[in-house]
Write a protein that holds these residues in place. Structure first.
Motif, PDB file in Angstrom:
ATOM      1  N   GLU A 230     -74.504  -4.952  14.294  1.00  0.00           N
ATOM      2  CA  GLU A 230     -73.749  -4.112  15.216  1.00  0.00           C
ATOM      3  C   GLU A 230     -74.146  -4.333  16.673  1.00  0.00           C
ATOM      4  OE1 GLU A 230     -70.594  -1.790  15.878  1.00  0.00           O
ATOM      5  OE2 GLU A 230     -71.305  -2.412  13.907  1.00  0.00           O
ATOM      6  N   ASN A 231     -75.370  -4.759  16.912  1.00  0.00           N
ATOM      7  CA  ASN A 231     -75.864  -4.874  18.286  1.00  0.00           C
ATOM      8  C   ASN A 231     -76.341  -6.268  18.667  1.00  0.00           C
ATOM      9  OD1 ASN A 231     -75.694  -1.985  19.043  1.00  0.00           O
ATOM     10  ND2 ASN A 231     -77.204  -1.746  17.393  1.00  0.00           N
ATOM     11  N   THR A 232     -76.169  -7.244  17.786  1.00  0.00           N
ATOM     12  CA  THR A 232     -76.739  -8.568  18.024  1.00  0.00           C
ATOM     13  C   THR A 232     -75.703  -9.659  17.796  1.00  0.00           C
ATOM     14  OG1 THR A 232     -78.884  -7.751  17.235  1.00  0.00           O
ATOM     15  CG2 THR A 232     -78.632 -10.134  17.460  1.00  0.00           C
ATOM     16  N   TYR A 233     -75.649 -10.605  18.743  1.00  0.00           N
ATOM     17  CA  TYR A 233     -74.793 -11.776  18.635  1.00  0.00           C
ATOM     18  C   TYR A 233     -75.636 -13.014  18.886  1.00  0.00           C
ATOM     19  CZ  TYR A 233     -70.676  -8.704  18.861  1.00  0.00           C
ATOM     20  OH  TYR A 233     -69.734  -7.743  18.603  1.00  0.00           O
ATOM     21  N   GLN A 234     -75.268 -14.144  18.247  1.00  0.00           N
ATOM     22  CA  GLN A 234     -76.038 -15.381  18.396  1.00  0.00           C
ATOM     23  C   GLN A 234     -75.112 -16.593  18.449  1.00  0.00           C
ATOM     24  OE1 GLN A 234     -79.136 -16.148  15.495  1.00  0.00           O
ATOM     25  NE2 GLN A 234     -80.678 -15.152  16.750  1.00  0.00           N
ATOM     26  N   LEU A 235     -75.627 -17.642  19.127  1.00  0.00           N
ATOM     27  CA  LEU A 235     -74.932 -18.922  19.172  1.00  0.00           C
ATOM     28  C   LEU A 235     -75.975 -20.028  19.276  1.00  0.00           C
ATOM     29  CD1 LEU A 235     -72.244 -20.561  19.457  1.00  0.00           C
ATOM     30  CD2 LEU A 235     -72.588 -20.383  21.936  1.00  0.00           C
ATOM     31  N   GLN A 236     -75.847 -21.061  18.436  1.00  0.00           N
ATOM     32  CA  GLN A 236     -76.744 -22.212  18.484  1.00  0.00           C
ATOM     33  C   GLN A 236     -76.014 -23.416  19.061  1.00  0.00           C
ATOM     34  OE1 GLN A 236     -79.166 -23.249  15.144  1.00  0.00           O
ATOM     35  NE2 GLN A 236     -79.298 -21.152  14.368  1.00  0.00           N
ATOM     36  N   LYS A 237     -76.726 -24.142  19.941  1.00  0.00           N
ATOM     37  CA  LYS A 237     -76.203 -25.377  20.504  1.00  0.00           C
ATOM     38  C   LYS A 237     -77.303 -26.428  20.456  1.00  0.00           C
ATOM     39  CE  LYS A 237     -71.985 -24.312  21.827  1.00  0.00           C
ATOM     40  NZ  LYS A 237     -70.793 -25.053  21.385  1.00  0.00           N
TER      41      LYS A 237
ATOM     42  N   VAL B 234     -81.031 -21.542  20.917  1.00  0.00           N
ATOM     43  CA  VAL B 234     -80.447 -20.383  20.242  1.00  0.00           C
ATOM     44  C   VAL B 234     -80.276 -19.265  21.261  1.00  0.00           C
ATOM     45  CG1 VAL B 234     -80.679 -18.719  18.369  1.00  0.00           C
ATOM     46  CG2 VAL B 234     -81.575 -21.035  18.077  1.00  0.00           C
ATOM     47  N   PHE B 235     -79.028 -18.986  21.622  1.00  0.00           N
ATOM     48  CA  PHE B 235     -78.719 -17.885  22.526  1.00  0.00           C
ATOM     49  C   PHE B 235     -78.614 -16.608  21.702  1.00  0.00           C
ATOM     50  CE2 PHE B 235     -76.934 -21.645  24.584  1.00  0.00           C
ATOM     51  CZ  PHE B 235     -77.431 -21.522  25.879  1.00  0.00           C
ATOM     52  N   THR B 236     -79.262 -15.546  22.171  1.00  0.00           N
ATOM     53  CA  THR B 236     -79.247 -14.279  21.447  1.00  0.00           C
ATOM     54  C   THR B 236     -78.940 -13.137  22.409  1.00  0.00           C
ATOM     55  OG1 THR B 236     -80.896 -15.092  19.868  1.00  0.00           O
ATOM     56  CG2 THR B 236     -80.521 -12.724  19.945  1.00  0.00           C
ATOM     57  N   PHE B 237     -77.929 -12.386  22.075  1.00  0.00           N
ATOM     58  CA  PHE B 237     -77.530 -11.206  22.848  1.00  0.00           C
ATOM     59  C   PHE B 237     -77.915  -9.958  22.063  1.00  0.00           C
ATOM     60  CE2 PHE B 237     -74.447  -7.803  23.474  1.00  0.00           C
ATOM     61  CZ  PHE B 237     -74.441  -7.647  24.849  1.00  0.00           C
ATOM     62  N   HIS B 238     -78.801  -9.136  22.646  1.00  0.00           N
ATOM     63  CA  HIS B 238     -79.160  -7.838  22.073  1.00  0.00           C
ATOM     64  C   HIS B 238     -78.611  -6.753  22.996  1.00  0.00           C
ATOM     65  CE1 HIS B 238     -81.780  -9.387  18.950  1.00  0.00           C
ATOM     66  NE2 HIS B 238     -82.430 -10.113  19.838  1.00  0.00           N
TER      67      HIS B 238
ATOM     68  N   LYS C 272     -86.047 -13.693  27.594  1.00  0.00           N
ATOM     69  CA  LYS C 272     -84.896 -13.109  26.913  1.00  0.00           C
ATOM     70  C   LYS C 272     -83.682 -14.012  27.047  1.00  0.00           C
ATOM     71  CE  LYS C 272     -86.346  -8.286  27.265  1.00  0.00           C
ATOM     72  NZ  LYS C 272     -85.981  -6.919  27.705  1.00  0.00           N
ATOM     73  N   GLY C 273     -82.731 -13.819  26.150  1.00  0.00           N
ATOM     74  CA  GLY C 273     -81.472 -14.538  26.228  1.00  0.00           C
ATOM     75  C   GLY C 273     -81.414 -15.790  25.390  1.00  0.00           C
ATOM     76  N   TYR C 274     -82.549 -16.452  25.180  1.00  0.00           N
ATOM     77  CA  TYR C 274     -82.532 -17.689  24.398  1.00  0.00           C
ATOM     78  C   TYR C 274     -83.923 -18.028  23.901  1.00  0.00           C
ATOM     79  CZ  TYR C 274     -84.856 -20.503  28.003  1.00  0.00           C
ATOM     80  OH  TYR C 274     -85.773 -21.019  28.884  1.00  0.00           O
TER      81      TYR C 274
END
Length: 306
Positions: free
Chosen positions: A71-78, A20-24, A10-12
């Motif tokens: 509404e419940n998901t955020y993402q960031l790519q590095k 790809v970081f993913t927050f659920h 989880k988390g990436y």
């Protein structure tokens, strides 16, 4: 799309050349306040922003702001280039720049940490293996035939520091498979079938290890294009080297429209000596300053695959 390392990771994920970081929101029950360590339920907070914070950005609570997907998901790519070297990076998600989302042990990639009041916390572990990562478009395919009744099959090797969990293979008809994007090099590996280590039965190339057993061996290479500029009046130009036992006719180069002679071929990782033969005359590569003696008095151009 790259394969994830494990089903309960989880988390990436690593996708192509990006982390790809993913927050659920559903992955977390509680939050810890940054300064005094008080814990609150997620239901008591309205999420305004989420930030990725970890060892890779000095635990900044502001720099790596994530994009809201729904509404419940955020993402960031590095890009992978942000994570140099073979390191393990700890990280967490920060909500509203002050509340730390607490992952549970349901994720396989968490490690223990301590809060400001000494309470037990958990952080995610981002494992970086710059030599290899699972990818559906990978240049190396690991395949194990049979073992249809196995519950879990892992490929572990020198390319991932012999990790016993992350490179999980996928069930296919009559076996297991995983595609991996790998840099050129020499690697040893084994399969782990429900906890039992074994060599690759379909690969005859193997080396004895410190346990008096065998590791399977692969040499991962890549395609290399050789170019010779000029000599447009030549009739025949040949590429010859250690990669074809200095054959004087096998690799006949093609004349291009922009003033070059060209030949492209796959080469294993390592050092290769070569020369060009122009209408029977051997020459060094005039555009390659790297040259080396071969031990018998000849000087050759050098091509390194790595």
């Amino acid at each position: 799309m790259c394969s994830t390392f494990a089903q309960n990771l989880k988390g990436y994920t690593i996708e192509n050349d990006n982390v790809v970081f993913t927050f659920h929101r559903s992955d977390y029950d509680i939050l810890s306040h940054d300064s005094h360590g008080n814990r609150i339920s997620f239901d008591d907070l309205t999420v305004e922003n989420v930030v990725v914070s970890g060892e890779f950005n000095n635990w900044s609570k502001y720099d790596w702001k994530m994009t809201k997907i729904d509404e419940n998901t955020y993402q960031l790519q590095k890009p992978l280039s942000k994570f140099e070297g073979e390191f393990t990076w700890q990280f967490k998600f920060v909500v509203n720049n002050e509340y730390w989302a607490e992952p549970t042990h349901s994720a396989s990639n968490t490690v223990d940490a301590k809060g400001v009041n000494g309470e037990d916390l958990h952080v995610y572990n981002l494992k970086m293996f710059p030599n290899a990562y699972p990818d559906n478009n990978g240049n190396v395919r690991f395949r194990l035939r049979g073992y249809d009744d196995a519950k879990k099959v892992i490929v572990s090797g020198s390319f991932n520091k012999w990790n016993e969990h992350l490179f999980k293979m996928y069930k296919i008809e009559n076996g297991w498979e995983l595609k991996v994007k790998m840099r050129p090099g020499d690697y040893e590996y084994r399969f782990i079938v429900d906890g039992n280590w074994m060599e690759d039965p379909s690969n005859p190339d193997k080396v004895r290890n410190e346990f008096d057993e065998y590791n399977s061996h692969i040499n991962v290479g890549k395609y290399e294009t050789f170019l010779l500029k000029g000599f447009q009046d030549a009739n025949v130009v040949i590429l010859s080297g250690t990669f074809n036992n200095w054959n004087e006719s096998e690799f006949q180069m093609t004349k291009t429209d922009n003033g070059y002679w060209k030949y492209r071929l796959p080469l294993p990782a390592g050092k290769h000596h070569y020369k060009f033969i122009i209408d029977g005359n051997w020459i060094l590569d005039p555009d390659n300053s790297v040259k080396e003696y071969d031990g018998v008095g000849n000087v050759n151009s050098v091509c390194m695959i790595r």
